[in-house]
Structure formats: C-alpha cells, structure tokens
Design a protein around this motif. Structure first.
Motif, PDB file in Angstrom:
ATOM      1  N   ILE A   1       3.032   6.633 -11.646  1.00  0.00           N
ATOM      2  CA  ILE A   1       1.803   5.835 -11.749  1.00  0.00           C
ATOM      3  C   ILE A   1       1.602   5.335 -13.167  1.00  0.00           C
ATOM      4  O   ILE A   1       1.244   4.173 -13.396  1.00  0.00           O
ATOM      5  CB  ILE A   1       0.595   6.667 -11.281  1.00  0.00           C
ATOM      6  CG1 ILE A   1       0.650   6.893  -9.764  1.00  0.00           C
ATOM      7  CG2 ILE A   1      -0.722   5.983 -11.649  1.00  0.00           C
ATOM      8  CD1 ILE A   1      -0.379   7.866  -9.233  1.00  0.00           C
TER       9      ILE A   1
ATOM     10  N   LEU B   1      -2.757  -3.128 -10.329  1.00  0.00           N
ATOM     11  CA  LEU B   1      -2.961  -1.910  -9.547  1.00  0.00           C
ATOM     12  C   LEU B   1      -4.418  -1.739  -9.136  1.00  0.00           C
ATOM     13  O   LEU B   1      -5.334  -2.125  -9.869  1.00  0.00           O
ATOM     14  CB  LEU B   1      -2.547  -0.676 -10.356  1.00  0.00           C
ATOM     15  CG  LEU B   1      -1.064  -0.515 -10.689  1.00  0.00           C
ATOM     16  CD1 LEU B   1      -0.890   0.561 -11.735  1.00  0.00           C
ATOM     17  CD2 LEU B   1      -0.270  -0.162  -9.445  1.00  0.00           C
TER      18      LEU B   1
ATOM     19  N   PHE C   1      -6.608   1.623  -7.335  1.00  0.00           N
ATOM     20  CA  PHE C   1      -6.539   2.997  -6.853  1.00  0.00           C
ATOM     21  C   PHE C   1      -7.759   3.326  -5.995  1.00  0.00           C
ATOM     22  O   PHE C   1      -8.825   2.710  -6.138  1.00  0.00           O
ATOM     23  CB  PHE C   1      -6.492   3.990  -8.020  1.00  0.00           C
ATOM     24  CG  PHE C   1      -5.314   3.811  -8.928  1.00  0.00           C
ATOM     25  CD1 PHE C   1      -4.034   4.014  -8.462  1.00  0.00           C
ATOM     26  CD2 PHE C   1      -5.487   3.447 -10.257  1.00  0.00           C
ATOM     27  CE1 PHE C   1      -2.936   3.857  -9.300  1.00  0.00           C
ATOM     28  CE2 PHE C   1      -4.415   3.292 -11.099  1.00  0.00           C
ATOM     29  CZ  PHE C   1      -3.123   3.491 -10.617  1.00  0.00           C
TER      30      PHE C   1
ATOM     31  N   ILE D   1       5.071   7.140  -3.556  1.00  0.00           N
ATOM     32  CA  ILE D   1       5.204   5.772  -4.087  1.00  0.00           C
ATOM     33  C   ILE D   1       6.673   5.377  -4.059  1.00  0.00           C
ATOM     34  O   ILE D   1       7.498   5.959  -4.769  1.00  0.00           O
ATOM     35  CB  ILE D   1       4.648   5.686  -5.521  1.00  0.00           C
ATOM     36  CG1 ILE D   1       3.177   6.126  -5.544  1.00  0.00           C
ATOM     37  CG2 ILE D   1       4.778   4.276  -6.078  1.00  0.00           C
ATOM     38  CD1 ILE D   1       2.592   6.260  -6.923  1.00  0.00           C
TER      39      ILE D   1
ATOM     40  N   PRO E   1      -0.776  13.449  -6.892  1.00  0.00           N
ATOM     41  CA  PRO E   1      -0.248  12.128  -7.294  1.00  0.00           C
ATOM     42  C   PRO E   1       1.053  12.257  -8.092  1.00  0.00           C
ATOM     43  O   PRO E   1       1.261  13.237  -8.816  1.00  0.00           O
ATOM     44  CB  PRO E   1      -1.372  11.565  -8.163  1.00  0.00           C
ATOM     45  CG  PRO E   1      -2.044  12.771  -8.728  1.00  0.00           C
ATOM     46  CD  PRO E   1      -1.942  13.857  -7.686  1.00  0.00           C
TER      47      PRO E   1
ATOM     48  N   ILE F   1      -2.779   1.931  -4.439  1.00  0.00           N
ATOM     49  CA  ILE F   1      -2.354   3.344  -4.327  1.00  0.00           C
ATOM     50  C   ILE F   1      -3.570   4.163  -3.907  1.00  0.00           C
ATOM     51  O   ILE F   1      -4.572   4.216  -4.636  1.00  0.00           O
ATOM     52  CB  ILE F   1      -1.767   3.857  -5.654  1.00  0.00           C
ATOM     53  CG1 ILE F   1      -0.549   3.015  -6.039  1.00  0.00           C
ATOM     54  CG2 ILE F   1      -1.394   5.323  -5.546  1.00  0.00           C
ATOM     55  CD1 ILE F   1       0.035   3.359  -7.381  1.00  0.00           C
TER      56      ILE F   1
ATOM     57  N   VAL G   1      -5.482   9.167  -4.845  1.00  0.00           N
ATOM     58  CA  VAL G   1      -4.932   9.598  -6.145  1.00  0.00           C
ATOM     59  C   VAL G   1      -5.360  11.025  -6.473  1.00  0.00           C
ATOM     60  O   VAL G   1      -4.823  11.645  -7.384  1.00  0.00           O
ATOM     61  CB  VAL G   1      -5.388   8.621  -7.256  1.00  0.00           C
ATOM     62  CG1 VAL G   1      -4.681   8.885  -8.568  1.00  0.00           C
ATOM     63  CG2 VAL G   1      -5.135   7.195  -6.838  1.00  0.00           C
TER      64      VAL G   1
ATOM     65  N   TYR H   1       0.840  -1.193   0.000  1.00  0.00           N
ATOM     66  CA  TYR H   1       0.000   0.000   0.000  1.00  0.00           C
ATOM     67  C   TYR H   1       0.882   1.252   0.000  1.00  0.00           C
ATOM     68  O   TYR H   1       1.848   1.348   0.764  1.00  0.00           O
ATOM     69  CB  TYR H   1      -0.912   0.014   1.230  1.00  0.00           C
ATOM     70  CG  TYR H   1      -2.012  -1.028   1.182  1.00  0.00           C
ATOM     71  CD1 TYR H   1      -3.304  -0.683   0.847  1.00  0.00           C
ATOM     72  CD2 TYR H   1      -1.731  -2.376   1.462  1.00  0.00           C
ATOM     73  CE1 TYR H   1      -4.315  -1.639   0.799  1.00  0.00           C
ATOM     74  CE2 TYR H   1      -2.726  -3.331   1.415  1.00  0.00           C
ATOM     75  CZ  TYR H   1      -4.011  -2.960   1.084  1.00  0.00           C
ATOM     76  OH  TYR H   1      -5.018  -3.904   1.030  1.00  0.00           O
ATOM     77  N   PHE H   2       0.512   2.198  -0.873  1.00  0.00           N
ATOM     78  CA  PHE H   2       1.212   3.480  -0.933  1.00  0.00           C
ATOM     79  C   PHE H   2       0.194   4.602  -1.087  1.00  0.00           C
ATOM     80  O   PHE H   2      -0.927   4.395  -1.574  1.00  0.00           O
ATOM     81  CB  PHE H   2       2.180   3.540  -2.131  1.00  0.00           C
ATOM     82  CG  PHE H   2       3.268   2.507  -2.093  1.00  0.00           C
ATOM     83  CD1 PHE H   2       4.340   2.639  -1.227  1.00  0.00           C
ATOM     84  CD2 PHE H   2       3.214   1.407  -2.936  1.00  0.00           C
ATOM     85  CE1 PHE H   2       5.340   1.679  -1.200  1.00  0.00           C
ATOM     86  CE2 PHE H   2       4.210   0.450  -2.914  1.00  0.00           C
ATOM     87  CZ  PHE H   2       5.288   0.587  -2.039  1.00  0.00           C
ATOM     88  N   TYR H   3       0.607   5.806  -0.683  1.00  0.00           N
ATOM     89  CA  TYR H   3      -0.151   7.002  -1.035  1.00  0.00           C
ATOM     90  C   TYR H   3       0.346   7.499  -2.383  1.00  0.00           C
ATOM     91  O   TYR H   3       1.511   7.316  -2.744  1.00  0.00           O
ATOM     92  CB  TYR H   3       0.010   8.082   0.027  1.00  0.00           C
ATOM     93  CG  TYR H   3      -0.805   7.817   1.277  1.00  0.00           C
ATOM     94  CD1 TYR H   3      -2.191   7.990   1.273  1.00  0.00           C
ATOM     95  CD2 TYR H   3      -0.194   7.386   2.442  1.00  0.00           C
ATOM     96  CE1 TYR H   3      -2.944   7.734   2.402  1.00  0.00           C
ATOM     97  CE2 TYR H   3      -0.944   7.121   3.585  1.00  0.00           C
ATOM     98  CZ  TYR H   3      -2.316   7.301   3.559  1.00  0.00           C
ATOM     99  OH  TYR H   3      -3.056   7.038   4.683  1.00  0.00           O
ATOM    100  N   ALA H   4      -0.543   8.180  -3.117  1.00  0.00           N
ATOM    101  CA  ALA H   4      -0.218   8.575  -4.491  1.00  0.00           C
ATOM    102  C   ALA H   4       0.935   9.570  -4.561  1.00  0.00           C
ATOM    103  O   ALA H   4       1.599   9.663  -5.596  1.00  0.00           O
ATOM    104  CB  ALA H   4      -1.457   9.166  -5.163  1.00  0.00           C
TER     105      ALA H   4
END
Length: 276
Positions: free
Chosen positions: A67, A77, A79, A39, A62, A55, A58, A33-36
């Motif tokens: 991405i 992926l 989002f 990354i 972002p 992600i 977004v 898990y990542f934030y936009a």
C-alpha cells in the motif's frame, strides 16, 4: 520518496455507505477493487494514470508495504475502513480522512421491506456503546446474547448503569448477585433490569486521589498514616520543619504556615565617586 497525491480514506461501520461514497468519488473513471490483504498489483508503476485503485477493509490485515508503494508511486487511491484505530499509522498519516456517518442504510432498507422489523443498535466491545444499547433497545433477548459474546466486566456494567439509573431498584438487586452467580446468569439479570427506552448516558464519577496520602509520604510516613500526621503537626517545631519540605498548596491543606524564604541582601559596593 515523496508521494504525489494524498489518497482519501472513508471510515464507517457496516452499512454506513463508505463503499458507495468511494464509488461516487470514482465516477466514470476506470477503477479496480481489492481487499487490503489481497492486493494483486505486482508493480505499482504499471497502473495506468487514469485508473483509480479502491482498496477496501484497510483495518483488517493490510499489506502495508504494498500500500505504501502504491501511495508513493502516485497511484490514484481510495481506501475504506471500519475504524481508525486498526489502520496502520503510517498509512493513516498519508490519507485525507472522510467520515461516512452514523446512518445505517442497510437497516433503513430492512425497515421498508419488513413491516415488523425493529432497528437495532450496533454493539461493540465498548462500554459507551453497550450502555447506549442497554438504554435504547427493546429486544432484551438479543442484548443478553451480545453480552454473553462480548463478556464485559460486570463491575463496569453495574457502575455505568447505576450512574445512569440511580432510581432503578432492580439494579440494586442485580448488583447484590454480581459475585454470587456465574456470568451468564448475571448478564441475564442485567439485560432484563431495564425494559428499553430513552435516557441520557451519565458516566460514573471516579473517586479522586487523596492528597493526604502524598503528604504522608513526603513526611516520611506510610500513605495511610494520616492520623499520625495530624497529631505531629500540632507540635509547632515539627510543623515548621515539615513546611519547608512541602509546597504552599500542601501547607494550606494542613493549615500550617510556610515560612518565607529569606533573600540575602547584597551590600552595595562603594565607588570612587562616593569619596569625592
């Protein structure tokens, strides 16, 4: 480069369960898990094929280039986003959109734990949402604080409220103070002009354009000189001259006849067979 698989994007407001639906989509597979805007993947081709990359947010700053690299590298992926409008169009065009819905699960959970808690509608800088909260909420003090934070145009608030509540006499008083007091005092008057309940939102009717203004411009007059135009068309010669420059709909509006265009008749050429 053509992408191998279209990712899914779950769109919904705070508490609508978009992250939970993303986790259901992941299932038992390995996931990261990542934030936009953060990354931490250097090489998109280094991501294992069985790993799902989720992600979130977004819509907020972002890392668009990274991405897009992940999408075109064929990474699996998913989002999440608060809305559609803040997601870059190049990313949105690559995704299958899934709406999370309107139900707020956080508020439903609070209603179970807190006996006297009241559900409050999410308020955004949108006149439709503001009018909906103005109609339904019983917490007028909180609605007043939201109005002060958002600072919507007073004229827009009054026009939507009066269109929805034409019989509310308190709104007439509030509208009379619109340009006489500061905004905070006006928002307080507006917030308490209705106690909360239920009513269907009625948008205000916009005034249509006056067609006579456009006709005056075509006639060589100023847009507001309709009174001169009405006097001039009483002269038959001027009316016939003007009708040639106007469309049939404009002539019908003014009550003058549009002359029919004469079609030139082509004489038939004589052939040799006519003389035999």
């Amino acid at each position: 480069m053509r992408m191998k698989k279209r990712p899914k994007i779950y769109i919904g407001k705070w508490g609508t369960g978009k992250t939970s639906k993303a986790k259901i989509e992941v299932g038992n597979r390995d996931s990261v898990y990542f934030y936009a805007n953060d990354i931490q993947i250097v090489d998109p081709y280094s991501v294992p094929k069985d790993t799902v990359v989720v992600i979130e947010e977004v819509n907020y700053k972002p890392d668009k280039d990274k991405i897009l690299e992940l999408i075109h590298a064929g990474v699996d992926l998913i989002f999440t986003s608060h809305n559609k409008k803040d997601v870059p169009k190049t990313i949105m065009n690559c995704c299958d959109v899934k709406m999370a819905g309107r139900k707020n699960y956080y508020q439903q959970k609070l209603l179970l734990y807190c006996k006297n808690n009241k559900e409050y509608k999410t308020l955004e800088a949108n006149i439709w949402e503001i009018t909906g909260v103005y109609i339904k909420t019983k917490d007028r003090a909180r609605f007043y604080r939201d109005l002060v934070n958002l600072s919507p145009p007073p004229m827009q608030l009054i026009s939507w409220a009066i269109a929805t509540f034409p019989e509310n006499e308190r709104l007439v008083v509030v509208s009379s103070y619109m340009n006489r007091v500061n905004k905070k005092y006006f928002y307080a008057l507006f917030a308490y002009s209705w106690d909360g309940g239920y009513r269907k939102i009625v948008p205000p009717q916009r005034k249509g354009d006056n067609p006579y203004n456009a006709i005056c411009v075509k006639a060589g007059l100023k847009p507001d000189e309709t009174y001169i135009l009405k006097r001039l068309i009483s002269n038959e010669a001027y009316a016939n001259s003007l009708a040639r420059r106007l469309s049939e709909a404009d002539c019908k509006l003014l009550g003058i006849k549009k002359p029919k265009r004469k079609v030139a008749r082509v004489k038939r050429k004589a052939k040799l067979e006519d003389y035999t």
